[in-house]
Design a protein around this motif. Structure first.
Motif, mmCIF file in Angstrom:
data_model
loop_
_atom_site.group_PDB
_atom_site.id
_atom_site.type_symbol
_atom_site.label_atom_id
_atom_site.label_comp_id
_atom_site.label_asym_id
_atom_site.label_seq_id
_atom_site.Cartn_x
_atom_site.Cartn_y
_atom_site.Cartn_z
ATOM 1 N N ASP A 51 0.832 -1.205 0.000
ATOM 2 C CA ASP A 51 0.000 0.000 0.000
ATOM 3 C C ASP A 51 0.865 1.253 0.000
ATOM 4 O O ASP A 51 0.636 2.187 -0.777
ATOM 5 C CB ASP A 51 -0.921 0.022 1.225
ATOM 6 C CG ASP A 51 -2.075 -0.953 1.094
ATOM 7 O OD1 ASP A 51 -2.415 -1.318 -0.047
ATOM 8 O OD2 ASP A 51 -2.637 -1.350 2.122
ATOM 9 N N PHE A 52 1.847 1.270 0.887
ATOM 10 C CA PHE A 52 2.711 2.449 0.974
ATOM 11 C C PHE A 52 3.559 2.603 -0.283
ATOM 12 O O PHE A 52 3.778 3.721 -0.763
ATOM 13 C CB PHE A 52 3.597 2.372 2.216
ATOM 14 C CG PHE A 52 2.912 2.839 3.461
ATOM 15 C CD1 PHE A 52 2.879 4.183 3.785
ATOM 16 C CD2 PHE A 52 2.277 1.938 4.304
ATOM 17 C CE1 PHE A 52 2.233 4.631 4.926
ATOM 18 C CE2 PHE A 52 1.626 2.366 5.447
ATOM 19 C CZ PHE A 52 1.605 3.717 5.762
ATOM 20 N N TYR A 104 5.833 6.118 5.711
ATOM 21 C CA TYR A 104 5.580 5.103 6.732
ATOM 22 C C TYR A 104 5.995 5.608 8.114
ATOM 23 O O TYR A 104 5.303 5.359 9.109
ATOM 24 C CB TYR A 104 6.326 3.815 6.397
ATOM 25 C CG TYR A 104 6.040 2.697 7.375
ATOM 26 C CD1 TYR A 104 4.746 2.200 7.524
ATOM 27 C CD2 TYR A 104 7.052 2.145 8.149
ATOM 28 C CE1 TYR A 104 4.470 1.182 8.423
ATOM 29 C CE2 TYR A 104 6.783 1.126 9.047
ATOM 30 C CZ TYR A 104 5.494 0.644 9.176
ATOM 31 O OH TYR A 104 5.227 -0.361 10.071
ATOM 32 N N TYR A 107 3.336 7.782 9.365
ATOM 33 C CA TYR A 107 2.222 6.928 9.787
ATOM 34 C C TYR A 107 2.471 6.375 11.195
ATOM 35 O O TYR A 107 1.574 6.371 12.045
ATOM 36 C CB TYR A 107 2.067 5.796 8.772
ATOM 37 C CG TYR A 107 1.250 4.616 9.232
ATOM 38 C CD1 TYR A 107 -0.143 4.667 9.240
ATOM 39 C CD2 TYR A 107 1.875 3.436 9.637
ATOM 40 C CE1 TYR A 107 -0.888 3.574 9.651
ATOM 41 C CE2 TYR A 107 1.136 2.341 10.044
ATOM 42 C CZ TYR A 107 -0.243 2.416 10.051
ATOM 43 O OH TYR A 107 -0.973 1.333 10.461
ATOM 44 N N PRO A 151 -3.420 4.132 5.292
ATOM 45 C CA PRO A 151 -2.614 4.732 4.225
ATOM 46 C C PRO A 151 -3.421 5.815 3.504
ATOM 47 O O PRO A 151 -4.657 5.750 3.448
ATOM 48 C CB PRO A 151 -2.325 3.543 3.300
ATOM 49 C CG PRO A 151 -2.378 2.351 4.201
ATOM 50 C CD PRO A 151 -3.462 2.659 5.203
#
Length: 219
Positions: A51-52, A104, A107, A151
């Motif tokens: 996803d990232f 990330y 996040y 995400p």
């Protein structure tokens, strides 16, 4: 047959600007395979790395398409937000992976803040009469934080669909990341699966009953 080490970054940039899908797919596979092999262990949650990576690849693709990254006199340059132009001092692959790692890390920082806020809420003193209200507040906070910590692509889809009540056609018009309505529906389905899993894990952690969601119920 395509050889992954046969193409220069200058070639990739020029062909991406021409929207050469064969080259775009080749570059995507080349970078993705390296990323999976080298950086998969950095991700604390299963299946997040793709996803990232995909979100970062779209960011890089957009930079190249709008000529924020471009080739001039066989050199690669990058134009920053202030309009300043400098030589790109790393390979495209390294630049792409740096975007992924930075996103990330952001996040993870957001998750740490959310966890601290949740702990403070749980440790706050309250009377018996406040227990029900507290439980509902905690549920709402968990759902809200789980949505915010998705995400970016998932956060945008779910926010538009549930919060802003946009339909698929409207979301398609607002984003250039999806080639068809079916692709958007598939992505939303996967995002919802990811969100539901996170909510269930949090609810189990705090011994809360399942949260039944419907469109418009994320508040």
């Amino acid at each position: 047959m395509w050889g992954f080490k046969s193409y220069t970054d200058e070639f990739y940039i020029l062909e991406i600007q021409k929207e050469n899908m064969k080259v775009i797919n080749h570059f995507h596979t080349y970078c993705r395979d390296y990323f999976r092999k080298t950086y998969k262990k950095l991700f604390q949650e299963e299946n997040l790395e793709d996803d990232f990576f995909q979100e970062s690849f779209v960011k890089l693709w957009k930079e190249i398409r709008r000529c924020s990254i471009f080739v001039q006199n066989n050199q690669i340059y990058k134009r920053n937000a202030a309009g300043e132009i400098n030589l790109l001092k790393c390979s495209l692959r390294t630049y792409l992976i740096d975007i992924t790692k930075n996103d990330y890390n952001q996040y993870l920082r957001k998750k740490e803040v959310s966890a601290r806020d949740m702990k403070q809420l749980l440790n706050s003193k309250m009377s018996e009469a406040d227990v029900t209200t507290h439980t509902e507040d905690l549920k709402s906070k968990i759902v809200s934080e789980c949505v915010k910590n998705l995400p970016d692509s998932c956060y945008k889809i779910i926010s538009l669909f549930y919060y802003e009540q946009k339909n698929y056609d409207e979301i398609m018009e607002m984003s250039d990341n999806y080639t068809s309505k079916d692709a958007l529906k598939t992505r939303k389905y996967k995002c919802m699966e990811q969100l539901q899993k996170r909510i269930e894990e949090k609810f189990n952690m705090y011994n809360l009953k399942p949260y039944l969601h419907e469109r418009g119920n994320f508040k």
